[in-house]
Design a protein around this motif. Structure first.
Motif, PDB file in Angstrom:
ATOM      1  N   GLU A   1       0.419  -5.576   6.426  1.00 41.35           N
ATOM      2  CA  GLU A   1       0.244  -5.992   7.816  1.00 41.35           C
ATOM      3  C   GLU A   1       0.996  -5.066   8.769  1.00 41.35           C
ATOM      4  OE1 GLU A   1       0.795  -9.943  10.685  1.00 41.35           O
ATOM      5  OE2 GLU A   1       1.307 -10.022   8.548  1.00 41.35           O
ATOM      6  N   ASP A   2       2.221  -4.689   8.384  1.00 35.30           N
ATOM      7  CA  ASP A   2       2.997  -3.771   9.221  1.00 35.30           C
ATOM      8  C   ASP A   2       2.302  -2.419   9.327  1.00 35.30           C
ATOM      9  OD1 ASP A   2       4.889  -5.697   9.627  1.00 35.30           O
ATOM     10  OD2 ASP A   2       6.243  -4.990   8.057  1.00 35.30           O
ATOM     11  N   LEU A   3       1.735  -1.968   8.216  1.00 28.74           N
ATOM     12  CA  LEU A   3       1.021  -0.689   8.231  1.00 28.74           C
ATOM     13  C   LEU A   3      -0.197  -0.777   9.137  1.00 28.74           C
ATOM     14  CD1 LEU A   3       0.427   2.176   7.202  1.00 28.74           C
ATOM     15  CD2 LEU A   3      -0.818   1.120   5.306  1.00 28.74           C
ATOM     16  N   PHE A   4      -0.950  -1.883   9.041  1.00 23.80           N
ATOM     17  CA  PHE A   4      -2.137  -2.075   9.868  1.00 23.80           C
ATOM     18  C   PHE A   4      -1.778  -2.007  11.346  1.00 23.80           C
ATOM     19  CE2 PHE A   4      -4.655  -5.140  12.343  1.00 23.80           C
ATOM     20  CZ  PHE A   4      -5.914  -4.571  12.219  1.00 23.80           C
ATOM     21  N   ILE A   5      -0.731  -2.712  11.762  1.00 24.90           N
ATOM     22  CA  ILE A   5      -0.316  -2.721  13.166  1.00 24.90           C
ATOM     23  C   ILE A   5       0.108  -1.326  13.609  1.00 24.90           C
ATOM     24  CG2 ILE A   5       1.403  -3.609  14.779  1.00 24.90           C
ATOM     25  CD1 ILE A   5       1.379  -6.221  13.217  1.00 24.90           C
ATOM     26  N   ALA A   6       0.849  -0.629  12.753  1.00 26.55           N
ATOM     27  CA  ALA A   6       1.304   0.718  13.093  1.00 26.55           C
ATOM     28  C   ALA A   6       0.128   1.674  13.273  1.00 26.55           C
ATOM     29  CB  ALA A   6       2.255   1.247  12.014  1.00 26.55           C
ATOM     30  N   LEU A   7      -0.871   1.573  12.396  1.00 36.53           N
ATOM     31  CA  LEU A   7      -2.033   2.451  12.498  1.00 36.53           C
ATOM     32  C   LEU A   7      -2.858   2.144  13.743  1.00 36.53           C
ATOM     33  CD1 LEU A   7      -3.238   2.599   8.782  1.00 36.53           C
ATOM     34  CD2 LEU A   7      -2.104   4.404  10.084  1.00 36.53           C
ATOM     35  N   VAL A   8      -2.986   0.853  14.084  1.00 39.44           N
ATOM     36  CA  VAL A   8      -3.726   0.479  15.287  1.00 39.44           C
ATOM     37  C   VAL A   8      -3.015   1.022  16.527  1.00 39.44           C
ATOM     38  CG1 VAL A   8      -4.374  -1.460  16.761  1.00 39.44           C
ATOM     39  CG2 VAL A   8      -4.850  -1.547  14.319  1.00 39.44           C
ATOM     40  N   LYS A   9      -1.699   0.867  16.594  1.00 37.02           N
ATOM     41  CA  LYS A   9      -0.953   1.370  17.745  1.00 37.02           C
ATOM     42  C   LYS A   9      -1.066   2.891  17.843  1.00 37.02           C
ATOM     43  CE  LYS A   9       2.440  -2.362  18.135  1.00 37.02           C
ATOM     44  NZ  LYS A   9       3.878  -2.726  18.089  1.00 37.02           N
ATOM     45  N   ASN A  10      -1.008   3.550  16.708  1.00 36.05           N
ATOM     46  CA  ASN A  10      -1.134   5.005  16.722  1.00 36.05           C
ATOM     47  C   ASN A  10      -2.522   5.429  17.173  1.00 36.05           C
ATOM     48  OD1 ASN A  10      -0.271   7.657  16.333  1.00 36.05           O
ATOM     49  ND2 ASN A  10      -0.944   7.701  14.215  1.00 36.05           N
TER      50      ASN A  10
ATOM     51  N   ALA B   1       6.584   2.369  -0.010  1.00 37.36           N
ATOM     52  CA  ALA B   1       5.769   1.161   0.110  1.00 37.36           C
ATOM     53  C   ALA B   1       6.045   0.474   1.433  1.00 37.36           C
ATOM     54  CB  ALA B   1       6.078   0.218  -1.048  1.00 37.36           C
ATOM     55  N   GLU B   2       4.995  -0.004   2.049  1.00 39.04           N
ATOM     56  CA  GLU B   2       5.127  -0.744   3.298  1.00 39.04           C
ATOM     57  C   GLU B   2       4.271  -1.986   3.201  1.00 39.04           C
ATOM     58  OE1 GLU B   2       7.781   1.520   5.633  1.00 39.04           O
ATOM     59  OE2 GLU B   2       6.915  -0.439   5.923  1.00 39.04           O
ATOM     60  N   ASP B   3       4.662  -3.026   3.894  1.00 44.73           N
ATOM     61  CA  ASP B   3       3.846  -4.218   3.947  1.00 44.73           C
ATOM     62  C   ASP B   3       2.519  -3.884   4.615  1.00 44.73           C
ATOM     63  OD1 ASP B   3       3.100  -6.826   5.743  1.00 44.73           O
ATOM     64  OD2 ASP B   3       3.881  -7.351   3.775  1.00 44.73           O
TER      65      ASP B   3
ATOM     66  N   VAL C   1       0.853  -1.175   0.000  1.00 40.46           N
ATOM     67  CA  VAL C   1       0.000   0.000   0.000  1.00 40.46           C
ATOM     68  C   VAL C   1       0.892   1.228   0.000  1.00 40.46           C
ATOM     69  CG1 VAL C   1      -1.937  -1.078   1.158  1.00 40.46           C
ATOM     70  CG2 VAL C   1      -0.130  -0.054   2.502  1.00 40.46           C
ATOM     71  N   VAL C   2       0.320   2.342  -0.333  1.00 40.67           N
ATOM     72  CA  VAL C   2       1.065   3.594  -0.340  1.00 40.67           C
ATOM     73  C   VAL C   2       0.837   4.312   0.969  1.00 40.67           C
ATOM     74  CG1 VAL C   2       1.307   5.833  -1.461  1.00 40.67           C
ATOM     75  CG2 VAL C   2       0.981   3.788  -2.836  1.00 40.67           C
ATOM     76  N   VAL C   3       1.907   4.767   1.570  1.00 34.79           N
ATOM     77  CA  VAL C   3       1.846   5.443   2.860  1.00 34.79           C
ATOM     78  C   VAL C   3       2.333   6.867   2.687  1.00 34.79           C
ATOM     79  CG1 VAL C   3       2.638   5.397   5.240  1.00 34.79           C
ATOM     80  CG2 VAL C   3       2.349   3.266   3.991  1.00 34.79           C
TER      81      VAL C   3
END
Length: 213
Positions: A71-80, A67-69, A53-55
Motif C-alpha cells: 500500500e505504501d508503495l502504491f501511494i508513493a508511485l501514484v504521488k510520483n 521490501a516495502e508494504d 513487493v520488491v522495489v
C-alpha cells in the motif's frame, strides 16, 4: 547343537528385527516431521510475502532492493506519477519545451494533453518562452485524494506554476488537477512509475502576490 543356543540366536535375530522396525519407524516419523515443518514454514513465508513487493531505486548504475508494504508503495508511485505528469505538462522554456511535451505523453492521454498545450499556445505562453526567454516551472504541492480499489484510480492534487521572466519578475499560479489513473508498462526513463492518466483535467488559478511596500 545346543537347543538353548539355537533359541538364544533366534531371540537375538528377532530382537534385531524388532529394533530395526522401530528405527525405521522413527526415521520415517522424523522425515515426516521435517516435511511438515518445511511446509508450515513455506506457508508462513508465502502469506507474509503477499503484502510485500520488491522495489528498486531509480539509478542508472546500481540497484539496491528492499521490501516495502504494497500500500505504501502504491501511494508513493501514484504521488510520483502526479508529480511527473504535472511537471512535464506545465514546465518549459525555450530549450526543453519539445522534450517535456514528448515526455508528458508517456503519463497523460493525448486528448487531455493537447488541451493543455492548446491553452498555453493560445495564451502565448510558448512564444513568451521562445521569444522572451521566460521559464515556466511547475512543481507538485500535495495529493489530496487517492481513491478506488480497482482501476481507474481517482486522484486529486494541486501544483504551483511559477513563471520566471528575464527581468526577474515572478508570477505564480495554482493548478488544481483531478484525474483517473490506470496501470501501464513502466519503462525507463520515459515512465518509471507504471501508471498513466486516462483522464487529466486541470484548473489554473492566479495567485495574487502581496504588494511591495
Amino acid at each position: 547343537m545346543n537347543k538353548d543356543d539355537i533359541l538364544k540366536e533366534f531371540d537375538t535375530l528377532a530382537e534385531a528385527k524388532r529394533k530395526g522396525a522401530v528405527n525405521l519407524k522413527l526415521c520415517l516419523g522424523f522425515a515426516l516431521l521435517v516435511v511438515l515443518l518445511v511446509l508450515a514454514w513455506g506457508l508462513t513465508v508465502n502469506f507474509s510475502a503477499l503484502n510485500k513487493v520488491v522495489v528498486v531505486e531509480r539509478s542508472g548504475e546500481y540497484l539496491k532492493t528492499h521490501a516495502e508494504d504494497a500500500e505504501d508503495l502504491f501511494i508513493a508511485l501514484v504521488k510520483n506519477t502526479c508529480s511527473e505528469a504535472t511537471r512535464y505538462a506545465n514546465s518549459f522554456d525555450r530549450l526543453d519545451m519539445k522534450r517535456n511535451q514528448a515526455h508528458a505523453a508517456f503519463y497523460i492521454n493525448k486528448n487531455d494533453l493537447n488541451a493543455i498545450f492548446s491553452k498555453y499556445y493560445n495564451d502565448k505562453a510558448y512564444s513568451d518562452a521562445v521569444q522572451n526567454g521566460a521559464v515556466y516551472k511547475c512543481e507538485l504541492d500535495s495529493v489530496q485524494r487517492i481513491a478506488g480499489d480497482n482501476e481507474p484510480y481517482q486522484v486529486e492534487f494541486s501544483s504551483t506554476l511559477t513563471i520566471h521572466s528575464v527581468s526577474g519578475q515572478k508570477l505564480k499560479f495554482l493548478i488544481r488537477t483531478r484525474g483517473e489513473l490506470v496501470r501501464t508498462t513502466p519503462q525507463f526513463p520515459e515512465n518509471v512509475t507504471g501508471f498513466f492518466f486516462s483522464q487529466f483535467l486541470q484548473q489554473i488559478i492566479r495567485i495574487e502576490q502581496p504588494l511591495k511596500q
